[in-house]
Design an enzyme around this catalytic site. Structure first.
Site, PDB file in Angstrom:
ATOM      1  N   LYS A 115      56.174  15.486  33.892  1.00  0.00           N
ATOM      2  CA  LYS A 115      57.305  14.635  32.891  1.00  0.00           C
ATOM      3  C   LYS A 115      58.701  15.215  32.464  1.00  0.00           C
ATOM      4  CE  LYS A 115      53.319  12.126  30.471  1.00  0.00           C
ATOM      5  NZ  LYS A 115      52.478  11.494  29.465  1.00  0.00           N
ATOM      6  N   LYS A 197      47.593   7.565  44.370  1.00  0.00           N
ATOM      7  CA  LYS A 197      47.292   6.870  43.527  1.00  0.00           C
ATOM      8  C   LYS A 197      47.585   6.247  42.765  1.00  0.00           C
ATOM      9  CE  LYS A 197      45.399   8.376  39.268  1.00  0.00           C
ATOM     10  NZ  LYS A 197      45.721   8.607  38.206  1.00  0.00           N
ATOM     11  N   LYS A 200      49.919   3.881  36.498  1.00  0.00           N
ATOM     12  CA  LYS A 200      50.272   2.176  35.195  1.00  0.00           C
ATOM     13  C   LYS A 200      52.372   2.648  36.019  1.00  0.00           C
ATOM     14  CE  LYS A 200      48.424   4.619  31.969  1.00  0.00           C
ATOM     15  NZ  LYS A 200      48.339   4.880  30.141  1.00  0.00           N
TER      16      LYS A 200
END
Ligand code: TRP
Length: 333
Positions: A115, A197, A200
C-alpha cells in the site's frame, strides 16, 4: 447459563465494490457459520480511512455493506452486525496494543509495503498501524476463530503474537485467535489476467466481476474473459489458467465439483463455457442484489440493526478493555 459456543469474528472494509471473489472467499461462508458460533461481523470503517475516502461515499458504502451482509443471509438477530466506529474500545485497545508492537514488525508487513508503494502521497501512520487495529478488533471480542482469506494470514499471525506477548507479560487476558481459512473458498482470479487474484481495485475493470454488476455487465465480462487457443475445456491451472478459473467459478456457484463441471462441458467450446458461467453468476447475484436494494430503501431498519449491534459489541468489547486497563495499571474509579 454458561455459553458454550465459540466466538467468531470477521470484518470487511466498506471501500471499493466487493467482487465475486470477496463474496465466495468471505461473506458467502459466514452464513453457514452463524449457527455454530457466536458471530461478530464488523464493517471496518476505521481501517478504511487509512486510504483517503470521500465522506459521502464512505457513508453510503457502509450501509450498502450492511445491506449486503443481510442480503447474503447473515441474520442480524443471530449475529452481532456492527460498525467499528460505533465502538470506541477499538481505538482504545489499539492504543494500548501499539505499545506492545514494534515499529520494525509493522514496517515488514507485506500489505503495508504494497500500500505504501501504491499510495506514495499518503503513507500515514494509520496505514502502518492497520494490523494493530485489526488485532484490537479480534482480541476485544475474545474471538476463537477468524474466517479470512489467505491474504490476511500475516495479520492474523501478528494478532496472535501481540496477544501472546501481552498474556506473557501480565496474565492470560486475551484468547489467542485461530485463522479459519475456508476450504470451499476456491481462489477466484482476474478474468483478464487469470494468473492474478480477482481484486477490488484491478487496473482493468473487465477483469473483476463486482457484486453490484448488473446482468449485462456480468455476461459481457465473462464473454471477454481471457482463455487460450487450444479450445479444450480442461482444469489445469498451470497451463490453462483462464479456462481453469472459469471452471472453478462455475463449480463454486453451481456447487458442483470440478470434474462434474468438466464433464458437463465436454465437447463444448469456450464460447459455451463463458456464456454458461456468465448466466449462472448473474442468476445467483440477482436475488442478492434485489434484497440488498430493498434493504437499502429501509434506512430505519438498517439503523436499528446498527444500534443493536453497537449495544452488544460495546458490552463485549468494554469488558476486555476494562480488564486490560486494570492489568496495565490505569487507575480506576
Ligand atoms: N483487513 C481485513 C480485510 O481487508 C478486514 C478486517 C479488519 C478484518 N478487521 C478485521 C478481518 C478483523 C478479520 C478480522 O479483509
Amino acid at each position: 447459563m454458561e455459553n458454550v459456543k465459540k466466538v467468531l469474528y470477521s470484518a470487511v472494509q466498506p471501500t471499493n465494490n466487493l467482487t465475486i471473489g470477496n463474496y465466495i472467499g468471505a461473506i458467502s461462508n459466514w452464513k453457514q457459520l452463524q449457527d455454530d458460533y457466536d458471530c461478530f461481523f464488523a464493517i471496518a470503517n476505521m481501517h478504511a480511512i487509512t486510504v483517503r475516502q470521500n465522506p459521502a461515499e464512505l457513508r453510503q458504502r457502509t450501509l450498502s455493506l450492511l445491506a449486503l451482509y443481510i442480503a447474503c443471509g447473515i441474520d442480524p438477530e443471530k449475529c452481532v452486525l456492527y460498525l467499528q466506529s460505533h465502538v470506541s474500545a477499538h481505538a482504545e485497545l489499539c492504543w494500548v496494543l501499539n505499545t506492545f508492537t514494534y515499529v520494525g514488525e509493522m514496517e515488514r508487513m507485506t500489505q503495508f509495503k504494497d500500500k505504501s508503494a501504491r499510495h506514495t502521497e499518503n503513507i500515514n501512520m494509520g496505514l502502518m498501524d492497520y494490523p494493530v487495529l485489526m488485532a484490537a478488533d479480534i482480541l476485544l471480542y475474545q474471538a476463537d476463530c477468524v474466517p479470512v482469506g489467505l491474504d490476511q494470514r500475516q495479520h492474523i499471525e501478528i494478532a496472535r503474537d501481540i496477544a501472546q506477548r501481552f498474556n506473557n507479560i501480565y496474565s492470560p487476558t486475551f484468547k489467542v485467535p485461530e485463522a479459519l481459512y475456508m476450504k470451499t473458498g476456491a481462489k477466484i482470479n482476474d478474468l483478464q489476467n487469470p494468473e492474478k487474484k480477482m481484486s477490488k481495485s484491478a487496473e482493468n475493470p473487465n477483469g473483476s466481476v463486482f457484486l453490484s454488476d448488473d446482468r449485462d455487465a456480468v455476461i459481457r465480462k465473462f464473454k471477454r474473459a481471457v482463455t487460450d487457443s487450444d479450445n479444450l475445456i480442461k482444469y489445469d491451472p498451470e497451463t490453462k489458467p483462464g479456462v481453469s478459473n472459469l471452471l472453478s467459478i462455475y463449480s463454486v456457484f453451481s456447487k458442483k465439483s470440478i470434474s462434474e463441471t468438466e464433464s458437463e462441458f465436454e465437447g463444448k467450446g469456450y464460447g459455451d463455457l463463458k456464456l454458461a458461467v456468465g448466466e449462472l453468476v448473474a442468476d445467483k447475484l440477482a436475488p442478492i442484489q434485489s434484497e440488498q436494494a430493498r434493504l437499502l430503501s429501509d434506512k430505519t431498519y438498517l439503523d436499528e440493526v446498527l444500534k443493536r449491534g453497537a449495544y452488544l459489541a460495546n458490552k463485549a468489547a468494554g469488558r476486555t478493555v476494562g480488564k486490560v486497563y486494570k492489568k496495565i495499571g490505569f487507575y480506576q474509579l
